[in-house]
Design a protein around this motif. Structure first.
Motif, PDB file in Angstrom:
ATOM      1  N   GLY A  11       0.783  -1.230   0.000  1.00  9.06           N
ATOM      2  CA  GLY A  11       0.000   0.000   0.000  1.00  9.06           C
ATOM      3  C   GLY A  11       0.811   1.274   0.000  1.00  9.06           C
ATOM      4  N   PHE A  12       2.126   1.205  -0.262  1.00  3.39           N
ATOM      5  CA  PHE A  12       2.966   2.384  -0.123  1.00  3.39           C
ATOM      6  C   PHE A  12       4.190   2.262  -1.016  1.00  3.39           C
ATOM      7  CE2 PHE A  12       6.630   4.361   2.027  1.00  3.39           C
ATOM      8  CZ  PHE A  12       6.181   5.669   2.149  1.00  3.39           C
ATOM      9  N   SER A  13       4.575   3.374  -1.636  1.00  3.91           N
ATOM     10  CA  SER A  13       5.853   3.416  -2.342  1.00  3.91           C
ATOM     11  C   SER A  13       6.423   4.820  -2.226  1.00  3.91           C
ATOM     12  CB  SER A  13       5.685   3.015  -3.814  1.00  3.91           C
ATOM     13  OG  SER A  13       4.911   3.968  -4.501  1.00  3.91           O
ATOM     14  N   SER A  14       7.745   4.902  -2.167  1.00  2.00           N
ATOM     15  CA  SER A  14       8.375   6.205  -2.005  1.00  2.00           C
ATOM     16  C   SER A  14       9.830   6.155  -2.436  1.00  2.00           C
ATOM     17  CB  SER A  14       8.321   6.654  -0.541  1.00  2.00           C
ATOM     18  OG  SER A  14       8.913   7.932  -0.381  1.00  2.00           O
ATOM     19  N   THR A  15      10.312   7.308  -2.873  1.00  3.57           N
ATOM     20  CA  THR A  15      11.743   7.521  -3.028  1.00  3.57           C
ATOM     21  C   THR A  15      12.309   7.665  -1.620  1.00  3.57           C
ATOM     22  OG1 THR A  15      11.407   8.645  -5.124  1.00  3.57           O
ATOM     23  CG2 THR A  15      13.468   9.110  -3.974  1.00  3.57           C
ATOM     24  N   ILE A  16      13.535   7.215  -1.414  1.00  4.30           N
ATOM     25  CA  ILE A  16      14.193   7.358  -0.121  1.00  4.30           C
ATOM     26  C   ILE A  16      15.584   7.950  -0.308  1.00  4.30           C
ATOM     27  CG2 ILE A  16      12.925   5.523   1.062  1.00  4.30           C
ATOM     28  CD1 ILE A  16      15.409   3.698   0.573  1.00  4.30           C
ATOM     29  N   SER A  17      16.027   8.688   0.694  1.00  5.49           N
ATOM     30  CA  SER A  17      17.391   9.198   0.732  1.00  5.49           C
ATOM     31  C   SER A  17      17.680   9.686   2.148  1.00  5.49           C
ATOM     32  CB  SER A  17      17.585  10.344  -0.264  1.00  5.49           C
ATOM     33  OG  SER A  17      16.924  11.511   0.166  1.00  5.49           O
ATOM     34  N   ILE A  18      18.903  10.103   2.349  1.00  6.59           N
ATOM     35  CA  ILE A  18      19.272  10.711   3.620  1.00  6.59           C
ATOM     36  C   ILE A  18      18.675  12.115   3.639  1.00  6.59           C
ATOM     37  CG2 ILE A  18      21.227  11.543   5.002  1.00  6.59           C
ATOM     38  CD1 ILE A  18      22.834   9.171   3.852  1.00  6.59           C
ATOM     39  N   PRO A  19      18.110  12.560   4.781  1.00  3.13           N
ATOM     40  CA  PRO A  19      17.509  13.892   4.826  1.00  3.13           C
ATOM     41  C   PRO A  19      18.543  14.997   4.579  1.00  3.13           C
ATOM     42  CG  PRO A  19      17.184  12.722   6.927  1.00  3.13           C
ATOM     43  CD  PRO A  19      18.003  11.850   6.055  1.00  3.13           C
ATOM     44  N   ALA A  20      18.060  16.097   4.047  1.00  4.26           N
ATOM     45  CA  ALA A  20      18.944  17.228   3.757  1.00  4.26           C
ATOM     46  C   ALA A  20      19.604  17.762   5.029  1.00  4.26           C
ATOM     47  CB  ALA A  20      18.154  18.339   3.059  1.00  4.26           C
ATOM     48  N   ASN A  21      18.872  17.769   6.159  1.00  3.20           N
ATOM     49  CA  ASN A  21      19.452  18.281   7.405  1.00  3.20           C
ATOM     50  C   ASN A  21      20.506  17.351   7.993  1.00  3.20           C
ATOM     51  OD1 ASN A  21      17.796  16.285   8.433  1.00  3.20           O
ATOM     52  ND2 ASN A  21      16.748  17.609   9.898  1.00  3.20           N
ATOM     53  N   MET A  22      20.718  16.196   7.341  1.00  2.78           N
ATOM     54  CA  MET A  22      21.768  15.261   7.751  1.00  2.78           C
ATOM     55  C   MET A  22      22.781  15.100   6.614  1.00  2.78           C
ATOM     56  SD  MET A  22      19.309  12.530   9.715  1.00  2.78           S
ATOM     57  CE  MET A  22      20.550  11.598  10.582  1.00  2.78           C
ATOM     58  N   ARG A  23      22.860  16.123   5.766  1.00  2.00           N
ATOM     59  CA  ARG A  23      23.812  16.196   4.654  1.00  2.00           C
ATOM     60  C   ARG A  23      23.555  15.176   3.548  1.00  2.00           C
ATOM     61  NH1 ARG A  23      27.091  15.563   8.926  1.00  2.00           N
ATOM     62  NH2 ARG A  23      28.321  13.976   7.903  1.00  2.00           N
ATOM     63  N   GLY A  24      22.301  14.868   3.313  1.00  2.00           N
ATOM     64  CA  GLY A  24      21.917  14.007   2.206  1.00  2.00           C
ATOM     65  C   GLY A  24      21.131  14.800   1.183  1.00  2.00           C
ATOM     66  N   PRO A  25      20.676  14.148   0.112  1.00  2.03           N
ATOM     67  CA  PRO A  25      19.936  14.865  -0.925  1.00  2.03           C
ATOM     68  C   PRO A  25      18.513  15.268  -0.525  1.00  2.03           C
ATOM     69  CG  PRO A  25      20.202  12.555  -1.532  1.00  2.03           C
ATOM     70  CD  PRO A  25      20.993  12.778  -0.276  1.00  2.03           C
ATOM     71  N   GLY A  26      17.939  14.664   0.498  1.00  2.00           N
ATOM     72  CA  GLY A  26      16.607  15.057   0.958  1.00  2.00           C
ATOM     73  C   GLY A  26      15.493  14.757  -0.024  1.00  2.00           C
ATOM     74  N   GLU A  27      15.631  13.695  -0.790  1.00  2.00           N
ATOM     75  CA  GLU A  27      14.592  13.324  -1.757  1.00  2.00           C
ATOM     76  C   GLU A  27      13.689  12.249  -1.168  1.00  2.00           C
ATOM     77  OE1 GLU A  27      16.064  12.452  -5.679  1.00  2.00           O
ATOM     78  OE2 GLU A  27      17.667  13.949  -5.454  1.00  2.00           O
ATOM     79  N   GLY A  28      12.396  12.436  -1.346  1.00  3.40           N
ATOM     80  CA  GLY A  28      11.439  11.452  -0.825  1.00  3.40           C
ATOM     81  C   GLY A  28      11.435  11.455   0.687  1.00  3.40           C
ATOM     82  N   THR A  29      11.299  10.271   1.248  1.00  6.34           N
ATOM     83  CA  THR A  29      11.293  10.140   2.706  1.00  6.34           C
ATOM     84  C   THR A  29      12.593   9.508   3.156  1.00  6.34           C
ATOM     85  OG1 THR A  29       9.942   9.461   4.599  1.00  6.34           O
ATOM     86  CG2 THR A  29      10.100   7.892   2.759  1.00  6.34           C
ATOM     87  N   ASN A  30      12.691   9.194   4.426  1.00  7.72           N
ATOM     88  CA  ASN A  30      13.920   8.634   4.975  1.00  7.72           C
ATOM     89  C   ASN A  30      13.563   7.705   6.136  1.00  7.72           C
ATOM     90  OD1 ASN A  30      13.871  10.341   7.519  1.00  7.72           O
ATOM     91  ND2 ASN A  30      13.856  11.913   5.925  1.00  7.72           N
ATOM     92  N   PRO A  31      14.531   6.927   6.607  1.00  6.26           N
ATOM     93  CA  PRO A  31      14.230   5.983   7.689  1.00  6.26           C
ATOM     94  C   PRO A  31      13.706   6.643   8.953  1.00  6.26           C
ATOM     95  CG  PRO A  31      16.317   5.425   6.661  1.00  6.26           C
ATOM     96  CD  PRO A  31      15.897   6.745   6.085  1.00  6.26           C
ATOM     97  N   GLU A  32      14.195   7.842   9.250  1.00  5.34           N
ATOM     98  CA  GLU A  32      13.752   8.529  10.459  1.00  5.34           C
ATOM     99  C   GLU A  32      12.268   8.881  10.378  1.00  5.34           C
ATOM    100  OE1 GLU A  32      18.001   8.623   9.825  1.00  5.34           O
ATOM    101  OE2 GLU A  32      16.423   9.412   8.536  1.00  5.34           O
TER     102      GLU A  32
END
Length: 148
Positions: A26-47
């Motif tokens: 029931g769910f799909s998403s792009t994932i990456s490291i959040p921007a505030n943690m020096r990642g690209p901030g695309e989609g969602t993240n584990p946190e």
């Protein structure tokens, strides 16, 4: 004992600056490291996903408990906050649930019961129970009344 199985498929390309995707039934998403943690901030993240799992489980559990007690619930609004710390490595420290339970013409007893059930919902949530001992949970409930 009955078992319930949940599956997820995922892909990842790159290192810290990389992106990936996850998909469940029931769910799909792009994932990456959040921007505030020096990642690209695309989609969602584990946190965010961990917070989403805890919050949605809490919200569903609260709804079930309120319904079982036949309280005059119009709606429940929830704000949840997850706090991660570096101690000495990055880890989830605590989650705060702030439910606002809107009741239609409740008695004082019903309002008090709704507040108590808001606390009980966290104790009965499967996801909270899976994380308990590693993550602290706080519930800061409010009850509002609407008259009809």
């Amino acid at each position: 004992m009955s078992e319930h199985h949940f599956t997820l498929q995922g892909t990842w390309q790159g290192g810290r600056e990389g992106t990936g995707s996850i998909q469940t039934t029931g769910f799909s998403s792009t994932i990456s490291i959040p921007a505030n943690m020096r990642g690209p901030g695309e989609g969602t993240n584990p946190e965010e996903l961990l917070l989403s799992a805890a919050a949605s489980c809490y919200l569903i559990t609260l709804g079930i408990l309120l319904k079982k007690r036949n309280l005059p619930v119009q709606t429940i609004h929830l704000e949840s906050e997850g706090i991660a710390v570096v101690d000495p490595v990055l880890r989830y420290d605590r989650i705060i649930h702030r439910p606002k339970i809107i009741l239609q013409n409740p008695t004082n007893e019903q309002s008090g019961l709704a507040l108590a059930l808001a606390k009980d919902a966290e104790i009965n949530c499967m996801v909270s129970n899976a994380m308990r001992g590693n993550v602290l949970f706080h519930v800061e409930p409010q009850v509002e009344t609407v008259s009809f």
